[in-house]
Design a protein around this motif. Structure first.
Motif, PDB file in Angstrom:
ATOM      1  N   ASP A  48     -41.782   5.905 -50.237  1.00 35.72           N
ATOM      2  CA  ASP A  48     -41.073   5.988 -51.591  1.00 35.72           C
ATOM      3  C   ASP A  48     -39.800   7.151 -51.925  1.00 35.72           C
ATOM      4  O   ASP A  48     -38.672   6.690 -52.013  1.00 35.72           O
ATOM      5  N   THR A  49     -39.874   8.000 -51.024  1.00 32.99           N
ATOM      6  CA  THR A  49     -39.100   9.152 -51.326  1.00 32.99           C
ATOM      7  C   THR A  49     -37.908   9.028 -50.041  1.00 32.99           C
ATOM      8  O   THR A  49     -36.731   9.215 -50.435  1.00 32.99           O
ATOM      9  N   TYR A  50     -38.426   8.768 -48.986  1.00 33.36           N
ATOM     10  CA  TYR A  50     -37.483   8.819 -47.802  1.00 33.36           C
ATOM     11  C   TYR A  50     -36.739   7.668 -47.731  1.00 33.36           C
ATOM     12  O   TYR A  50     -35.698   7.759 -46.939  1.00 33.36           O
ATOM     13  N   THR A  51     -36.765   6.794 -48.805  1.00 31.92           N
ATOM     14  CA  THR A  51     -35.738   5.594 -48.583  1.00 31.92           C
ATOM     15  C   THR A  51     -34.747   5.572 -49.564  1.00 31.92           C
ATOM     16  O   THR A  51     -33.701   4.951 -49.796  1.00 31.92           O
ATOM     17  N   GLY A  58     -29.064  13.151 -45.869  1.00 29.02           N
ATOM     18  CA  GLY A  58     -29.734  14.040 -45.088  1.00 29.02           C
ATOM     19  C   GLY A  58     -30.075  13.817 -43.660  1.00 29.02           C
ATOM     20  O   GLY A  58     -29.671  14.723 -42.741  1.00 29.02           O
ATOM     21  N   LEU A  59     -30.571  12.851 -43.431  1.00 26.88           N
ATOM     22  CA  LEU A  59     -30.824  12.144 -42.112  1.00 26.88           C
ATOM     23  C   LEU A  59     -29.749  11.913 -41.568  1.00 26.88           C
ATOM     24  O   LEU A  59     -29.648  12.248 -40.089  1.00 26.88           O
ATOM     25  N   THR A  60     -28.610  11.386 -41.891  1.00 25.29           N
ATOM     26  CA  THR A  60     -27.437  11.278 -41.129  1.00 25.29           C
ATOM     27  C   THR A  60     -26.918  12.616 -40.742  1.00 25.29           C
ATOM     28  O   THR A  60     -26.258  12.676 -39.438  1.00 25.29           O
ATOM     29  N   LEU A  61     -27.040  13.618 -41.620  1.00 25.12           N
ATOM     30  CA  LEU A  61     -26.414  14.826 -41.319  1.00 25.12           C
ATOM     31  C   LEU A  61     -27.408  15.453 -39.975  1.00 25.12           C
ATOM     32  O   LEU A  61     -26.752  16.175 -39.182  1.00 25.12           O
ATOM     33  N   VAL A  62     -28.625  15.195 -40.250  1.00 33.55           N
ATOM     34  CA  VAL A  62     -29.622  15.643 -38.980  1.00 33.55           C
ATOM     35  C   VAL A  62     -29.160  15.327 -37.833  1.00 33.55           C
ATOM     36  O   VAL A  62     -29.172  15.945 -36.695  1.00 33.55           O
ATOM     37  N   VAL A  63     -28.870  13.905 -37.761  1.00 29.86           N
ATOM     38  CA  VAL A  63     -28.526  13.367 -36.125  1.00 29.86           C
ATOM     39  C   VAL A  63     -27.114  13.824 -35.853  1.00 29.86           C
ATOM     40  O   VAL A  63     -26.931  14.179 -34.670  1.00 29.86           O
ATOM     41  N   GLY A  64     -26.338  14.039 -36.906  1.00 31.75           N
ATOM     42  CA  GLY A  64     -25.174  14.778 -36.469  1.00 31.75           C
ATOM     43  C   GLY A  64     -25.248  16.326 -35.852  1.00 31.75           C
ATOM     44  O   GLY A  64     -24.694  16.570 -35.001  1.00 31.75           O
ATOM     45  N   ALA A  65     -26.365  16.947 -36.406  1.00 27.70           N
ATOM     46  CA  ALA A  65     -26.515  18.251 -35.848  1.00 27.70           C
ATOM     47  C   ALA A  65     -27.465  18.367 -34.668  1.00 27.70           C
ATOM     48  O   ALA A  65     -26.909  19.095 -33.933  1.00 27.70           O
TER      49      ALA A  65
END
Ligand code: HEM
Length: 118
Positions: A48-51, A58-65
């Motif tokens: 429910d939340t992660y979609t 945020g996840l896109t930024l994590v992949v960048g990091a």
């Protein structure tokens, strides 16, 4: 002394990206760990939340990091294990950015496709 030049930025960015992915790792472990509390507890967060848009961004930024930290880590290791490497630290800083942008731009665009595809 790096005196605010590329080497200084490389140091800050490596530390920042490293800390960012450690923070994400903590969140990741607690979210996966919810499975121990059963289907309902896990689904209410992960499905429910992660979609939602905030987590997706945020996840896109994590992949960048992760990507940036990986290339930057290669630069640090080359300097550590190949003594003349320190003379090329500036060039390698730009090399890190080229590799990062070449991989992150298509990957990030793919992860953000929901923004224009709905
Ligand atoms: C993907 C492959 C990775 C490579 C090649 C890599 C490489 C490195 C290197 C060489 C250092 C030492 C920097 C220095 O001596 O100044 C470092 C520091 C660090 N790494 Fe990684 N790393 C990787 C993945 C990760 C992951 C997955 C995490 C977290 C979950 C992480 C978190 C950190 C942190 C917090 C530091 C300390 C930063 C600092 O003190 O400035 N790294 N990494």
């Amino acid at each position: 002394m790096y005196r605010g030049q590329e080497g200084q930025w490389a140091y800050y960015l490596h530390r920042l990206s490293g800390l960012a992915i450690v923070v994400y790792l903590v969140d990741h472990v607690q979210s996966i760990g919810r499975a121990a509390w059963g289907r309902e507890a896990y689904n209410s967060l992960v499905i429910d939340t992660y979609t939602g848009p905030v987590y997706r961004l945020g996840l896109t930024l994590v992949v960048g990091a992760v990507l940036y930290h990986m290339y930057s880590g290669w630069r640090v290791m080359i300097i550590d294990f190949w003594p003349p490497g320190v003379r090329y630290q500036r060039q390698m800083f730009y090399g890190v950015w080229i590799l990062f942008l070449l991989t992150y731009l298509p990957w990030g665009a793919y992860m953000l496709r929901w923004l224009w595809q709905g």
